[in-house]
Design a protein around this motif. Structure first.
Motif, PDB file in Angstrom:
ATOM      1  N   UNK A   1       0.810  -1.212   0.000  1.00 27.64           N
ATOM      2  CA  UNK A   1       0.000   0.000   0.000  1.00 27.64           C
ATOM      3  C   UNK A   1       0.850   1.272   0.000  1.00 27.64           C
ATOM      4  N   UNK A   2       2.130   1.132   0.318  1.00 32.20           N
ATOM      5  CA  UNK A   2       3.042   2.282   0.231  1.00 32.20           C
ATOM      6  C   UNK A   2       3.765   2.326  -1.109  1.00 32.20           C
ATOM      7  N   UNK A   3       3.995   1.164  -1.707  1.00 28.67           N
ATOM      8  CA  UNK A   3       4.710   1.119  -2.988  1.00 28.67           C
ATOM      9  C   UNK A   3       3.889   1.722  -4.119  1.00 28.67           C
ATOM     10  N   UNK A   4       2.582   1.494  -4.107  1.00 27.74           N
ATOM     11  CA  UNK A   4       1.747   1.962  -5.225  1.00 27.74           C
ATOM     12  C   UNK A   4       1.716   3.491  -5.317  1.00 27.74           C
ATOM     13  N   UNK A 206       5.670  -4.277  -8.017  1.00 27.28           N
ATOM     14  CA  UNK A 206       5.905  -4.966  -6.748  1.00 27.28           C
ATOM     15  C   UNK A 206       4.723  -4.779  -5.799  1.00 27.28           C
ATOM     16  N   UNK A 207       4.182  -3.567  -5.752  1.00 27.96           N
ATOM     17  CA  UNK A 207       3.019  -3.328  -4.897  1.00 27.96           C
ATOM     18  C   UNK A 207       1.838  -4.192  -5.293  1.00 27.96           C
ATOM     19  N   UNK A 208       1.602  -4.321  -6.599  1.00 26.25           N
ATOM     20  CA  UNK A 208       0.480  -5.140  -7.062  1.00 26.25           C
ATOM     21  C   UNK A 208       0.722  -6.627  -6.848  1.00 26.25           C
ATOM     22  N   UNK A 209       1.984  -7.075  -6.929  1.00 28.00           N
ATOM     23  CA  UNK A 209       2.287  -8.478  -6.645  1.00 28.00           C
ATOM     24  C   UNK A 209       1.950  -8.801  -5.185  1.00 28.00           C
ATOM     25  N   UNK A 210       2.353  -7.925  -4.273  1.00 33.01           N
ATOM     26  CA  UNK A 210       2.044  -8.135  -2.866  1.00 33.01           C
ATOM     27  C   UNK A 210       0.533  -8.093  -2.627  1.00 33.01           C
ATOM     28  N   UNK A 211      -0.164  -7.222  -3.359  1.00 33.55           N
ATOM     29  CA  UNK A 211      -1.614  -7.133  -3.225  1.00 33.55           C
ATOM     30  C   UNK A 211      -2.290  -8.418  -3.667  1.00 33.55           C
ATOM     31  N   UNK A 212      -1.796  -9.006  -4.769  1.00 29.51           N
ATOM     32  CA  UNK A 212      -2.366 -10.264  -5.251  1.00 29.51           C
ATOM     33  C   UNK A 212      -2.177 -11.368  -4.221  1.00 29.51           C
ATOM     34  N   UNK A 213      -0.992 -11.442  -3.633  1.00 32.78           N
ATOM     35  CA  UNK A 213      -0.751 -12.449  -2.594  1.00 32.78           C
ATOM     36  C   UNK A 213      -1.699 -12.238  -1.412  1.00 32.78           C
ATOM     37  N   UNK A 219     -10.473 -12.254   2.546  1.00 29.06           N
ATOM     38  CA  UNK A 219     -11.594 -11.723   1.779  1.00 29.06           C
ATOM     39  C   UNK A 219     -11.353 -10.264   1.411  1.00 29.06           C
ATOM     40  N   UNK A 220     -11.937  -9.866   0.281  1.00 31.89           N
ATOM     41  CA  UNK A 220     -11.816  -8.473  -0.151  1.00 31.89           C
ATOM     42  C   UNK A 220     -12.414  -7.526   0.884  1.00 31.89           C
ATOM     43  N   UNK A 221     -13.531  -7.917   1.507  1.00 38.27           N
ATOM     44  CA  UNK A 221     -14.160  -7.059   2.507  1.00 38.27           C
ATOM     45  C   UNK A 221     -13.265  -6.883   3.733  1.00 38.27           C
ATOM     46  N   UNK A 222     -12.428  -7.883   4.052  1.00 39.12           N
ATOM     47  CA  UNK A 222     -11.504  -7.775   5.175  1.00 39.12           C
ATOM     48  C   UNK A 222     -10.295  -6.916   4.829  1.00 39.12           C
ATOM     49  N   UNK A 223      -9.860  -6.988   3.581  1.00 40.74           N
ATOM     50  CA  UNK A 223      -8.667  -6.255   3.171  1.00 40.74           C
ATOM     51  C   UNK A 223      -8.952  -4.795   2.836  1.00 40.74           C
ATOM     52  N   UNK A 228      -6.661   1.873   2.741  1.00 34.91           N
ATOM     53  CA  UNK A 228      -6.587   3.264   3.158  1.00 34.91           C
ATOM     54  C   UNK A 228      -5.172   3.701   3.491  1.00 34.91           C
ATOM     55  N   UNK A 229      -4.281   2.760   3.719  1.00 35.97           N
ATOM     56  CA  UNK A 229      -2.896   3.138   4.006  1.00 35.97           C
ATOM     57  C   UNK A 229      -2.224   3.775   2.785  1.00 35.97           C
ATOM     58  N   UNK A 230      -2.782   3.561   1.599  1.00 33.66           N
ATOM     59  CA  UNK A 230      -2.275   4.271   0.427  1.00 33.66           C
ATOM     60  C   UNK A 230      -2.395   5.775   0.622  1.00 33.66           C
ATOM     61  N   UNK A 231      -3.479   6.203   1.259  1.00 33.99           N
ATOM     62  CA  UNK A 231      -3.689   7.636   1.468  1.00 33.99           C
ATOM     63  C   UNK A 231      -2.650   8.208   2.421  1.00 33.99           C
TER      64      UNK A 231
END
Length: 273
Positions: A1-4, A206-213, A219-223, A228-231
């Motif tokens: 969430x920081x890499x993106x 790299x950010x998206x690879x970690x997101x996929x993992x 669940x998407x609702x849990x993640x 919000x840490x991107x903000x």
């Protein structure tokens, strides 16, 4: 969430300081990212070429990344990400509606609190470059909707392929879709432009690879609250790189966002095995 957002900060420098087209920034991110992901490819990766769901997921990401690059030309990094955060709310709703994922009352409240934090951050600039639905914020909202759908699609397809395959296909298909437009706006490749292009693509990949993992494990609702840490990262990068200093209400919004994310993480860690 920081890499993106770090990749997007590099993209903003490319358009703001070097006058590059947002289309080139988006295309180079996909094209170079696909090259960086080549070592992850296996013999059966290309069987996914026949799966329309994989193409749909990739095109959602193309829409999101292209829209946010146009937004960054017109608005500060933190403002763009604040408007962009319609995405997690949209993903939260889509995952419950389409994927039938369980949604608890407590987690819903936490998502609402996180969104109030977003409103606190975006509040100071509502009069900056016009109404919310104009200029950079309209592109940011569009990017958020694309991204929210992409997050839900990532969960939907989490078991359809390896995380590395999903990463490569989203980059490869995105590069194919944008190549005709990217080639039309190729810049003169100086050392600084080349460096920023590499940083933008590699951080995003790299950010998206970690997101996929992550989406293979929850669940998407849990993640969704974690997104919000991107903000928080965007505000920090905007402060350090572009001298956009947050005010007291912005810090209050960040505190609310982080508190909601940490509370959601604690709830997830207490789930029975």
């Amino acid at each position: 969430m920081s890499l993106i957002p770090a990749g997007d900060a590099a993209g903003k420098l490319m358009t703001q300081d070097h006058g590059l087209s947002p289309i080139f920034v988006a295309w180079s991110r996909f094209a170079l990212g696909a090259l960086l992901a080549l070592p992850l490819v296996r013999a059966d990766t290309f069987r996914l070429l026949a799966d329309w769901r994989i193409w749909l997921r990739a095109l959602l990401l193309v829409g999101g990344i292209t829209s946010i690059q146009f937004a960054l030309v017109r608005a500060p990094l933190a403002d763009v990400f604040a408007a962009f955060f319609i995405g997690p709310i949209f993903s939260f709703a889509l995952s419950a509606l389409l994927l039938r994922e369980p949604v608890t009352r407590v987690r819903t409240v936490l998502m609402v609190l996180g969104f109030f934090g977003v409103l606190l951050v975006v509040r100071p600039s509502l009069g900056g470059d016009g109404p919310l639905l104009s200029s950079g914020r309209s592109f940011a909202l569009m990017a958020g909707l694309f991204y929210g759908a992409f997050l839900t699609a990532s969960r939907w397809l989490a078991t359809a392929a390896r995380p590395a395959d999903l990463l490569f296909t989203q980059l490869f298909f995105g590069a194919i879709a944008l190549t005709p437009f990217g080639l039309a706006v190729l810049p003169d490749m100086t050392a600084s432009v080349a460096g920023l292009t590499f940083v933008s693509a590699s951080f995003s990949a790299l950010g998206n690879l970690l997101l996929i993992y992550a989406y293979t494990r929850a669940n998407a609702s849990e993640l969704a609250p974690y997104v919000y840490f991107q903000l928080a990262s965007a505000v920090a990068l905007g402060w350090v790189i572009f001298a956009d200093l947050p005010d007291a209400l912005t810090w209050a919004g960040l505190a609310l966002i982080i508190a909601a994310g940490l509370a959601s993480a604690m709830l997830a860690s207490r789930k029975p095995a």
